[in-house]
Motif scaffolding. Sequence first.
Motif, PDB file in Angstrom:
ATOM      1  N   HIS A   9       0.176   8.390  -1.946  1.00 29.46           N
ATOM      2  CA  HIS A   9      -0.568   8.581  -0.701  1.00 29.46           C
ATOM      3  C   HIS A   9      -0.153   7.490   0.281  1.00 29.46           C
ATOM      4  O   HIS A   9       0.503   6.520  -0.101  1.00 29.46           O
ATOM      5  CB  HIS A   9      -2.081   8.508  -0.961  1.00 29.46           C
ATOM      6  N   HIS A  10      -0.523   7.629   1.516  1.00 31.50           N
ATOM      7  CA  HIS A  10      -0.280   6.579   2.503  1.00 31.50           C
ATOM      8  C   HIS A  10      -1.468   5.626   2.453  1.00 31.50           C
ATOM      9  O   HIS A  10      -2.611   6.068   2.594  1.00 31.50           O
ATOM     10  CB  HIS A  10      -0.130   7.166   3.910  1.00 31.50           C
ATOM     11  N   PRO A  11      -1.214   4.342   2.224  1.00 35.34           N
ATOM     12  CA  PRO A  11      -2.327   3.388   2.168  1.00 35.34           C
ATOM     13  C   PRO A  11      -3.133   3.409   3.458  1.00 35.34           C
ATOM     14  O   PRO A  11      -2.571   3.475   4.553  1.00 35.34           O
ATOM     15  CB  PRO A  11      -1.631   2.034   1.988  1.00 35.34           C
ATOM     16  N   GLU A  12      -4.442   3.367   3.301  1.00 35.00           N
ATOM     17  CA  GLU A  12      -5.332   3.430   4.456  1.00 35.00           C
ATOM     18  C   GLU A  12      -5.986   2.095   4.755  1.00 35.00           C
ATOM     19  O   GLU A  12      -6.630   1.942   5.785  1.00 35.00           O
ATOM     20  CB  GLU A  12      -6.391   4.503   4.237  1.00 35.00           C
ATOM     21  N   ALA A  13      -5.852   1.131   3.865  1.00 35.25           N
ATOM     22  CA  ALA A  13      -6.485  -0.170   4.082  1.00 35.25           C
ATOM     23  C   ALA A  13      -5.873  -0.844   5.302  1.00 35.25           C
ATOM     24  O   ALA A  13      -4.662  -0.770   5.521  1.00 35.25           O
ATOM     25  CB  ALA A  13      -6.310  -1.054   2.849  1.00 35.25           C
ATOM     26  N   PRO A  14      -6.695  -1.517   6.095  1.00 35.79           N
ATOM     27  CA  PRO A  14      -6.163  -2.204   7.273  1.00 35.79           C
ATOM     28  C   PRO A  14      -5.399  -3.472   6.882  1.00 35.79           C
ATOM     29  O   PRO A  14      -5.618  -4.031   5.806  1.00 35.79           O
ATOM     30  CB  PRO A  14      -7.427  -2.574   8.054  1.00 35.79           C
ATOM     31  N   TRP A  15      -4.505  -3.910   7.745  1.00 28.75           N
ATOM     32  CA  TRP A  15      -3.855  -5.203   7.575  1.00 28.75           C
ATOM     33  C   TRP A  15      -4.870  -6.261   7.976  1.00 28.75           C
ATOM     34  O   TRP A  15      -5.488  -6.167   9.040  1.00 28.75           O
ATOM     35  CB  TRP A  15      -2.615  -5.299   8.470  1.00 28.75           C
ATOM     36  N   GLN A  16      -5.070  -7.256   7.105  1.00 27.83           N
ATOM     37  CA  GLN A  16      -6.039  -8.321   7.373  1.00 27.83           C
ATOM     38  C   GLN A  16      -5.443  -9.673   7.036  1.00 27.83           C
ATOM     39  O   GLN A  16      -4.561  -9.768   6.176  1.00 27.83           O
ATOM     40  CB  GLN A  16      -7.306  -8.114   6.541  1.00 27.83           C
ATOM     41  N   ARG A  17      -5.962 -10.707   7.694  1.00 26.59           N
ATOM     42  CA  ARG A  17      -5.563 -12.072   7.344  1.00 26.59           C
ATOM     43  C   ARG A  17      -6.319 -12.475   6.092  1.00 26.59           C
ATOM     44  O   ARG A  17      -7.547 -12.410   6.057  1.00 26.59           O
ATOM     45  CB  ARG A  17      -5.911 -13.036   8.475  1.00 26.59           C
ATOM     46  N   PRO A  18      -5.603 -12.891   5.039  1.00 24.06           N
ATOM     47  CA  PRO A  18      -6.302 -13.346   3.830  1.00 24.06           C
ATOM     48  C   PRO A  18      -7.109 -14.609   4.138  1.00 24.06           C
ATOM     49  O   PRO A  18      -6.715 -15.404   4.998  1.00 24.06           O
ATOM     50  CB  PRO A  18      -5.168 -13.664   2.854  1.00 24.06           C
ATOM     51  N   PRO A  19      -8.219 -14.822   3.438  1.00 20.80           N
ATOM     52  CA  PRO A  19      -9.023 -16.023   3.672  1.00 20.80           C
ATOM     53  C   PRO A  19      -8.179 -17.290   3.519  1.00 20.80           C
ATOM     54  O   PRO A  19      -7.448 -17.446   2.544  1.00 20.80           O
ATOM     55  CB  PRO A  19     -10.100 -15.957   2.580  1.00 20.80           C
ATOM     56  N   GLY A  20      -8.248 -18.176   4.506  1.00 20.16           N
ATOM     57  CA  GLY A  20      -7.535 -19.441   4.449  1.00 20.16           C
ATOM     58  C   GLY A  20      -6.057 -19.370   4.774  1.00 20.16           C
ATOM     59  O   GLY A  20      -5.361 -20.382   4.745  1.00 20.16           O
ATOM     60  N   ALA A  21      -5.548 -18.173   5.089  1.00 18.24           N
ATOM     61  CA  ALA A  21      -4.113 -18.014   5.362  1.00 18.24           C
ATOM     62  C   ALA A  21      -3.756 -18.574   6.734  1.00 18.24           C
ATOM     63  O   ALA A  21      -4.580 -18.614   7.650  1.00 18.24           O
ATOM     64  CB  ALA A  21      -3.715 -16.542   5.287  1.00 18.24           C
ATOM     65  N   SER A  22      -2.518 -18.978   6.867  1.00 14.44           N
ATOM     66  CA  SER A  22      -1.996 -19.464   8.146  1.00 14.44           C
ATOM     67  C   SER A  22      -1.895 -18.315   9.140  1.00 14.44           C
ATOM     68  O   SER A  22      -1.805 -17.148   8.753  1.00 14.44           O
ATOM     69  CB  SER A  22      -0.601 -20.067   7.946  1.00 14.44           C
ATOM     70  N   ASP A  23      -1.871 -18.664  10.428  1.00 13.41           N
ATOM     71  CA  ASP A  23      -1.642 -17.654  11.461  1.00 13.41           C
ATOM     72  C   ASP A  23      -0.328 -16.937  11.178  1.00 13.41           C
ATOM     73  O   ASP A  23       0.652 -17.561  10.775  1.00 13.41           O
ATOM     74  CB  ASP A  23      -1.559 -18.310  12.841  1.00 13.41           C
ATOM     75  N   GLY A  24      -0.322 -15.626  11.372  1.00 13.83           N
ATOM     76  CA  GLY A  24       0.892 -14.839  11.179  1.00 13.83           C
ATOM     77  C   GLY A  24       1.041 -14.234   9.799  1.00 13.83           C
ATOM     78  O   GLY A  24       1.970 -13.480   9.551  1.00 13.83           O
ATOM     79  N   VAL A  25       0.121 -14.564   8.869  1.00 12.62           N
ATOM     80  CA  VAL A  25       0.172 -14.011   7.509  1.00 12.62           C
ATOM     81  C   VAL A  25      -0.854 -12.881   7.411  1.00 12.62           C
ATOM     82  O   VAL A  25      -2.024 -13.068   7.739  1.00 12.62           O
ATOM     83  CB  VAL A  25      -0.122 -15.091   6.441  1.00 12.62           C
ATOM     84  N   TRP A  26      -0.399 -11.729   6.940  1.00  9.83           N
ATOM     85  CA  TRP A  26      -1.248 -10.531   6.843  1.00  9.83           C
ATOM     86  C   TRP A  26      -1.070  -9.867   5.487  1.00  9.83           C
ATOM     87  O   TRP A  26      -0.003  -9.945   4.898  1.00  9.83           O
ATOM     88  CB  TRP A  26      -0.866  -9.529   7.930  1.00  9.83           C
ATOM     89  N   GLU A  27      -2.124  -9.184   5.025  1.00  8.73           N
ATOM     90  CA  GLU A  27      -2.062  -8.418   3.769  1.00  8.73           C
ATOM     91  C   GLU A  27      -2.704  -7.057   3.939  1.00  8.73           C
ATOM     92  O   GLU A  27      -3.688  -6.903   4.663  1.00  8.73           O
ATOM     93  CB  GLU A  27      -2.788  -9.149   2.637  1.00  8.73           C
ATOM     94  N   GLN A  28      -2.128  -6.099   3.224  1.00  7.64           N
ATOM     95  CA  GLN A  28      -2.711  -4.766   3.113  1.00  7.64           C
ATOM     96  C   GLN A  28      -2.917  -4.510   1.623  1.00  7.64           C
ATOM     97  O   GLN A  28      -1.953  -4.483   0.851  1.00  7.64           O
ATOM     98  CB  GLN A  28      -1.790  -3.704   3.708  1.00  7.64           C
TER      99      GLN A  28
END
Length: 118
Positions: A9-28
């Motif tokens: 399937h196509h992942p539906e979760a949004p891209w989010q900044r992980p807690p404590g991550a530096s600016d520019g780091v994103w996770e889905q």
Amino acid sequence: MSRPQSEFHHPEAPWQRPPGASDGVWEQVLAVDPETGDATVLQRYEPGTDTSGQGSVRHDYFEEVYVLEGSLTDLRLGETFTAGMYAYRHPGMEHGPWTSTEGVRMLVIRVHGHARQS
């Protein structure tokens, strides 16, 4: 419980900044086990990301990382890792901090240690 099973399937979760991550780091998040915290995620660094502010990191879980596209440089090691490269880290292994001039996208699998049965 384990991660929920799913067919392609196509992942539906949004891209989010992980807690404590530096600016520019994103996770889905692609899949997660809510009981253990085991997870499979896509992680991306925007072009120009620099995680020096958080220093090197260590995790309490096993981590597998496969670079899908782009590159990132481990400032502590002075090495650049590119698409097609793979890392397997045991809990407590020091890594980073990182920079990514062009940006990077990685598949990351996190597995918390489980007690061995004799």
